[in-house]
Design an enzyme around this catalytic site. Structure first.
Site, PDB file in Angstrom:
ATOM      1  N   TRP A 131      -9.348 -12.992  29.996  1.00 51.66           N
ATOM      2  CA  TRP A 131      -8.510 -14.149  29.688  1.00 51.66           C
ATOM      3  C   TRP A 131      -8.041 -14.904  30.923  1.00 51.66           C
ATOM      4  O   TRP A 131      -7.549 -16.021  30.818  1.00 51.66           O
ATOM      5  CB  TRP A 131      -7.278 -13.696  28.903  1.00 51.66           C
ATOM      6  CG  TRP A 131      -6.616 -12.478  29.504  1.00 51.66           C
ATOM      7  CD1 TRP A 131      -6.769 -11.191  29.082  1.00 51.66           C
ATOM      8  CD2 TRP A 131      -5.762 -12.432  30.648  1.00 51.66           C
ATOM      9  NE1 TRP A 131      -6.047 -10.337  29.898  1.00 51.66           N
ATOM     10  CE2 TRP A 131      -5.418 -11.075  30.869  1.00 51.66           C
ATOM     11  CE3 TRP A 131      -5.239 -13.399  31.512  1.00 51.66           C
ATOM     12  CZ2 TRP A 131      -4.583 -10.666  31.908  1.00 51.66           C
ATOM     13  CZ3 TRP A 131      -4.413 -12.996  32.556  1.00 51.66           C
ATOM     14  CH2 TRP A 131      -4.089 -11.641  32.744  1.00 51.66           C
ATOM     15  N   LYS A 155     -18.235 -12.263  23.789  1.00 48.28           N
ATOM     16  CA  LYS A 155     -17.046 -11.583  23.239  1.00 48.28           C
ATOM     17  C   LYS A 155     -15.921 -11.847  24.236  1.00 48.28           C
ATOM     18  O   LYS A 155     -15.837 -11.249  25.288  1.00 48.28           O
ATOM     19  CB  LYS A 155     -17.306 -10.074  23.108  1.00 48.28           C
ATOM     20  CG  LYS A 155     -16.060  -9.191  23.000  1.00 48.28           C
ATOM     21  CD  LYS A 155     -15.147  -9.547  21.844  1.00 48.28           C
ATOM     22  CE  LYS A 155     -13.962  -8.587  21.761  1.00 48.28           C
ATOM     23  NZ  LYS A 155     -12.885  -8.882  22.748  1.00 48.28           N
ATOM     24  N   ALA A 157     -11.794 -12.397  25.414  1.00 51.28           N
ATOM     25  CA  ALA A 157     -10.535 -11.671  25.236  1.00 51.28           C
ATOM     26  C   ALA A 157      -9.829 -12.160  23.970  1.00 51.28           C
ATOM     27  O   ALA A 157      -9.884 -13.347  23.622  1.00 51.28           O
ATOM     28  CB  ALA A 157      -9.633 -11.877  26.453  1.00 51.28           C
ATOM     29  N   GLU A 229     -18.226  -6.657  36.724  1.00 51.69           N
ATOM     30  CA  GLU A 229     -17.302  -7.314  37.660  1.00 51.69           C
ATOM     31  C   GLU A 229     -15.904  -6.826  37.305  1.00 51.69           C
ATOM     32  O   GLU A 229     -15.292  -7.300  36.347  1.00 51.69           O
ATOM     33  CB  GLU A 229     -17.399  -8.841  37.524  1.00 51.69           C
ATOM     34  CG  GLU A 229     -18.765  -9.409  37.833  1.00 51.69           C
ATOM     35  CD  GLU A 229     -19.070  -9.454  39.313  1.00 51.69           C
ATOM     36  OE1 GLU A 229     -18.194  -9.059  40.117  1.00 51.69           O
ATOM     37  OE2 GLU A 229     -20.185  -9.866  39.674  1.00 51.69           O
ATOM     38  N   CYS A 263      -8.572 -11.006  39.936  1.00 49.36           N
ATOM     39  CA  CYS A 263      -9.121  -9.767  40.502  1.00 49.36           C
ATOM     40  C   CYS A 263      -9.311  -9.884  42.000  1.00 49.36           C
ATOM     41  O   CYS A 263      -9.206  -8.896  42.725  1.00 49.36           O
ATOM     42  CB  CYS A 263     -10.431  -9.403  39.805  1.00 49.36           C
ATOM     43  SG  CYS A 263     -11.698 -10.686  39.889  1.00 49.36           S
ATOM     44  N   GLU A 357      -4.023  -1.750  41.156  1.00 51.44           N
ATOM     45  CA  GLU A 357      -4.115  -3.205  41.095  1.00 51.44           C
ATOM     46  C   GLU A 357      -2.871  -3.757  40.396  1.00 51.44           C
ATOM     47  O   GLU A 357      -2.624  -3.457  39.231  1.00 51.44           O
ATOM     48  CB  GLU A 357      -5.367  -3.644  40.330  1.00 51.44           C
ATOM     49  CG  GLU A 357      -5.504  -5.154  40.235  1.00 51.44           C
ATOM     50  CD  GLU A 357      -6.788  -5.591  39.559  1.00 51.44           C
ATOM     51  OE1 GLU A 357      -7.311  -6.658  39.919  1.00 51.44           O
ATOM     52  OE2 GLU A 357      -7.276  -4.875  38.668  1.00 51.44           O
TER      53      GLU A 357
END
Length: 453
Positions: A131, A155, A157, A229, A263, A357
């Site tokens: 998302w 597909k 989020a 990823e 990310c 993270e």
């Protein structure tokens, strides 16, 4: 079947309802992808590249609409949403200009009269997308993959169903054939069934490490090619000679873009002791100037996180780090899905702020006694998406390129994706590459052809 409700994380407004796909609906999508593939793969690369130009034009023509949709569904500041759509148009333009060259037969000199590598599409590729960049993540994969002659099932989020529907409509409006790009609203059980279906020949996922391990295992079970990823815990290394006045805005953007939900964001700021106090003062002062507010306001720098539960998870990670000795220099207040831009100091290995993270607007600042310790701390991570280094000593920076085990190393710039350069990670950040020539060749059959006359 249940309805998926799209809800604004900023004001809780209900944006729309979308029906989950039944098993029958999903089978129809799979069948349509299979039916369109033979004709689509036999279209010339020139034809498919031409559609990319139409796709880019449609993106730019409707960029305000798409940016508003992202702002409403997942809280992205609208100015950043417009920039995201413009970047999507850029990747389309890049492959429109280069796909014919990238996919051309590669002639190899052997004892044969003729030998070459043919790059053929493999079929239907399933894309499981997040998302945080709901258009960019999809377009950067779909543009090269479709242009290579494959079909795509998306597909997306579950909190951005409106973006998923808009993306399918976008490809149709640009002239792509029915069935070449389709989205599904599927649960985990249905997703596993899709991966196992013989129509699907490859799987790509952009998401968390946990999701990547699960999807990669399912793809491996069925011997399907996959690209992962995954998450990152990028280090922003600041040596004692860094030009803070020149690069401070870049450093702040590296952490706070998209409300810190990226990310490849700089998450650990590893600062050599000699410049630590100056960096902390200037960095904190600049962060205090960021404007928080309505994502639909073009002056907003920090919107809300995409969901309240994500903000709560971040809050707990910060609390756990504070319990282990970290200190709050700035921020650390949560109100629903809003998380105030935050700076933590005293962060060391063993704390969530160092090891995990932090997917939100929290910067963890770490002191290193010298350059060597800074590099050691930066590379002390299970993740390997990217690192950035700020220094005026480019000669020494070049010498340590081989010591950085990540998928990217940026000097005096934030880590970012660029259509011209391959993008991907190592270790727990995944495998495979997107963008550049590597991205368009991930989901093709690199076929050896050997001819004797």
């Amino acid at each position: 079947m249940e309805n998926i409700e799209s809800v604004s994380p900023y004001d809780g407004k209900r944006l729309g309802k979308y029906k989950e796909f039944s098993d029958e609906d999903i089978n129809k999508v799979l069948d349509k992808a299979q039916q369109v593939f033979p004709g689509w793969k036999n279209e010339s690369v020139e034809h498919r590249s031409g559609l990319l130009k139409k796709l880019a034009n449609a993106l730019l023509k409707n960029k305000e609409f798409y940016a508003q949709l992202m702002s409403k569904e997942m809280g992205k500041p609208i100015a950043q949403g417009i920039a995201e759509i413009e970047k999507c148009a850029w990747v389309c333009d890049f492959y429109a200009k280069n796909a014919v060259r990238f996919l051309a037969d590669d002639l190899i000199d052997t004892e044969a009269d003729e030998s070459f590598i043919s790059y053929d599409p493999i079929g239907c590729v399933l894309a499981i997308m997040p998302w945080n960049f709901p258009f960019w993540q999809v377009i950067r994969f779909a543009a090269p993959t479709l242009t290579a002659g494959n079909t795509v099932i998306l597909k997306h989020a579950s909190n951005v169903p409106g973006c998923a529907a808009a993306l399918q409509a976008l490809f149709l409006s640009a002239g792509y054939p029915q069935g070449s790009f389709q989205y599904v609203l599927a649960d985990h059980k249905q997703l596993e069934s899709i991966i196992g279906n013989s129509i699907v020949q490859g799987v790509t996922l952009t998401g968390s490490e946990k999701a990547g391990r699960s999807i990669a295992a399912q793809a491996g079970k069925h011997l399907k090619k996959c690209v992962m990823e995954l998450g990152g815990n990028n280090a922003c290394i600041i040596w004692e000679d860094a030009d803070l006045d020149k690069y401070l805005d870049t450093m702040v953007m590296a952490r706070m873009q998209n409300t810190g939900q990226s990310c490849i964001a700089a998450k650990r700021f590893i600062v050599v002791e000699a410049i630590y106090e100056e960096f902390l003062a200037k960095f904190s002062k600049r962060i205090q100037t960021l404007k928080s507010g309505d994502p639909l306001d073009k002056h907003t720098d920090i919107g809300v996180m995409a969901r309240e539960d994500l903000a709560k998870t971040l809050e707990q990670q910060v609390k756990d780090s504070l319990d282990k000795g970290a200190q709050v220099k700035l921020g650390n207040k949560r109100d629903g899905a809003y998380y105030e831009p935050t700076v933590l100091t005293g962060v060391v290995p063993g704390m969530p702020a160092f090891d995990e993270e932090l997917f939100g607007p929290v910067a963890a600042v770490v002191i290193a006694k010298d350059r060597q310790e800074a590099i050691a701390l930066a590379t002390s991570s299970k993740f390997g998406l990217g690192s950035m280094l700020f220094t005026e000593d480019i000669k020494s920076a070049r010498e340590i390129v081989g010591d950085i085990p990540d998928g990217a190393f940026f000097i005096n710039e934030m880590v970012k994706s660029d259509p011209r350069l391959p993008f991907g990670g190592t270790k727990a950040s995944g495998f495979g590459r997107e963008l550049s020539i590597e991205g368009i060749l991930e989901f093709v059959n690199k076929k050896t052809v050997y001819i004797r006359k």
